[in-house]
Motif scaffolding. Structure first.
Motif, PDB file in Angstrom:
ATOM      1  N   VAL A  37       0.853  -1.192   0.000  1.00 34.87           N
ATOM      2  CA  VAL A  37       0.000   0.000   0.000  1.00 34.87           C
ATOM      3  C   VAL A  37       0.886   1.239   0.000  1.00 34.87           C
ATOM      4  N   ASP A  38       0.476   2.268  -0.743  1.00 32.16           N
ATOM      5  CA  ASP A  38       1.257   3.494  -0.826  1.00 32.16           C
ATOM      6  C   ASP A  38       1.031   4.331   0.433  1.00 32.16           C
ATOM      7  N   ALA A  39       1.601   3.869   1.541  1.00 38.37           N
ATOM      8  CA  ALA A  39       1.470   4.537   2.834  1.00 38.37           C
ATOM      9  C   ALA A  39       2.710   4.238   3.653  1.00 38.37           C
ATOM     10  N   VAL A  60      -0.112   5.454  11.031  1.00 37.69           N
ATOM     11  CA  VAL A  60      -0.027   5.202   9.595  1.00 37.69           C
ATOM     12  C   VAL A  60      -0.340   6.510   8.888  1.00 37.69           C
ATOM     13  N   TYR A  61       0.415   6.831   7.827  1.00 37.40           N
ATOM     14  CA  TYR A  61       0.225   8.091   7.109  1.00 37.40           C
ATOM     15  C   TYR A  61       0.247   7.850   5.605  1.00 37.40           C
ATOM     16  N   ALA A  62      -0.475   8.713   4.886  1.00 35.44           N
ATOM     17  CA  ALA A  62      -0.604   8.558   3.433  1.00 35.44           C
ATOM     18  C   ALA A  62      -1.075   9.866   2.826  1.00 35.44           C
ATOM     19  N   ASP A  63      -1.213   9.867   1.501  1.00 36.20           N
ATOM     20  CA  ASP A  63      -1.732  11.049   0.812  1.00 36.20           C
ATOM     21  C   ASP A  63      -3.227  11.199   1.006  1.00 36.20           C
ATOM     22  N   THR A  64      -3.948  10.079   1.072  1.00 37.29           N
ATOM     23  CA  THR A  64      -5.405  10.126   1.118  1.00 37.29           C
ATOM     24  C   THR A  64      -5.956   9.207   2.203  1.00 37.29           C
ATOM     25  N   THR A  65      -7.194   9.478   2.614  1.00 42.83           N
ATOM     26  CA  THR A  65      -7.854   8.603   3.589  1.00 42.83           C
ATOM     27  C   THR A  65      -8.165   7.241   2.974  1.00 42.83           C
ATOM     28  N   GLN A  67      -6.201   5.559   1.047  1.00 44.77           N
ATOM     29  CA  GLN A  67      -4.996   4.766   1.233  1.00 44.77           C
ATOM     30  C   GLN A  67      -4.868   4.291   2.681  1.00 44.77           C
ATOM     31  N   LEU A  68      -5.295   5.142   3.626  1.00 45.61           N
ATOM     32  CA  LEU A  68      -5.306   4.718   5.025  1.00 45.61           C
ATOM     33  C   LEU A  68      -6.250   3.538   5.217  1.00 45.61           C
ATOM     34  N   ASP A  69      -7.432   3.628   4.615  1.00 43.65           N
ATOM     35  CA  ASP A  69      -8.396   2.532   4.722  1.00 43.65           C
ATOM     36  C   ASP A  69      -7.821   1.241   4.154  1.00 43.65           C
ATOM     37  N   GLU A  70      -7.143   1.350   3.019  1.00 43.51           N
ATOM     38  CA  GLU A  70      -6.544   0.175   2.385  1.00 43.51           C
ATOM     39  C   GLU A  70      -5.460  -0.430   3.280  1.00 43.51           C
ATOM     40  N   VAL A  72      -5.197  -0.156   6.644  1.00 44.88           N
ATOM     41  CA  VAL A  72      -5.801  -0.762   7.830  1.00 44.88           C
ATOM     42  C   VAL A  72      -6.416  -2.119   7.486  1.00 44.88           C
ATOM     43  N   THR A  73      -7.072  -2.199   6.347  1.00 47.41           N
ATOM     44  CA  THR A  73      -7.662  -3.467   5.908  1.00 47.41           C
ATOM     45  C   THR A  73      -6.588  -4.520   5.698  1.00 47.41           C
ATOM     46  N   PHE A  74      -5.481  -4.123   5.055  1.00 44.34           N
ATOM     47  CA  PHE A  74      -4.381  -5.056   4.822  1.00 44.34           C
ATOM     48  C   PHE A  74      -3.830  -5.566   6.147  1.00 44.34           C
ATOM     49  N   ALA A  75      -3.600  -4.647   7.096  1.00 43.51           N
ATOM     50  CA  ALA A  75      -3.051  -5.037   8.398  1.00 43.51           C
ATOM     51  C   ALA A  75      -4.010  -5.949   9.148  1.00 43.51           C
ATOM     52  N   ASP A  76      -5.294  -5.619   9.099  1.00 44.29           N
ATOM     53  CA  ASP A  76      -6.288  -6.399   9.831  1.00 44.29           C
ATOM     54  C   ASP A  76      -6.429  -7.816   9.269  1.00 44.29           C
TER      55      ASP A  76
END
Length: 243
Positions: A37-39, A60-65, A67-70, A72-76
């Protein structure tokens, strides 16, 4: 991911050495997440639980929310994590946050999927928050030894963990810490990539040695996207209060 040769900026001393270690190691959910993920990820604190798992506090930080959602989903959904608790937006406080959007997480996982204990057991003391971007961990550490002993210890860690480790910064203990505040830490991975490439290609020289179009082509982005990344990076680097 191949290991790169160690580079140094100054020699360590017998009184102690400050380093930034760039690390990849197997079976790490954070490395996998930032590669997929680009974060980026900041590691603040990590503690053992009564069940002998590890629970860490992360930003976690990114350009867009999105990307944050993506992320968090990946981590979960990662088989390497037990639980992911989302705390929402990070409070800005007095310290600037990296990226354009940030989120706080508590993540629980197995200790063998972290390299933290191995570093500590070999005398590498964690200095400030670890930054993880593009599948690489950047560890600011202190060790009470000179360069020869450090290299021997790193070789032992590589052999024990199958990790790939290189030194990106090194200084004496009484010099500037590699973990000292750096405004480039406020940039998103894309902003940092664009800004550092622009500097390397003498985009900011006069006269310029590369055009905006050529720079955009190297990054495989549009000219508009490149200029947006550079504008935001420049604003953060020049203005401590910039978002």
């Amino acid at each position: 991911m191949s290991s790169t040769s160690s580079t140094t900026t100054a020699a360590g001393t017998a009184d102690g050495t400050r380093l930034t270690l760039d690390i990849w190691h197997p079976d790490c959910w954070g490395l996998q997440a930032t590669e997929a993920v680009d974060a980026g990820l900041l590691v603040h604190t990590v503690h053992r639980t009564v069940e002998e798992t590890v629970k860490g506090h992360f930003t976690v930080y990114a350009d867009t929310t999105a990307q944050l959602d993506e992320f968090v989903t990946f981590a979960d959904e990662s088989p390497l994590t037990h639980s992911t608790v989302e705390l929402g937006q990070r409070s800005t406080g007095t310290a600037p946050s990296p990226g354009n959007a940030t989120r706080e997480l508590f993540v629980e996982y197995e200790p063998e999927h972290s390299i933290s204990d191995t570093l500590v057991s070999h005398g590498f003391i964690h200095d400030v928050s670890v930054r993880v971007e593009g599948g690489v961990e950047h560890w600011p550490v202190f060790v009470a030894d000179g360069r020869t002993e450090i290299q021997d210890r790193l070789e032992t860690i590589r052999a024990q963990t199958d990790a790939e480790i290189s030194i990106s910064k090194i200084a004496s203990a009484d010099g500037d810490s590699p973990g000292a505040p750096d405004r480039t830490d406020r940039l998103t991975p894309r902003q940092r990539e664009a800004f550092e490439l622009a500097c390397d290609r003498n985009y900011y020289a006069w006269p310029r040695e590369i055009s905006t179009r050529e720079l955009a082509d190297e990054l495989d982005v549009s000219k508009t996207t490149l200029l947006e990344h550079l504008r935001k990076a420049e604003a953060k680097l020049l203005n401590p209060d910039a978002a």
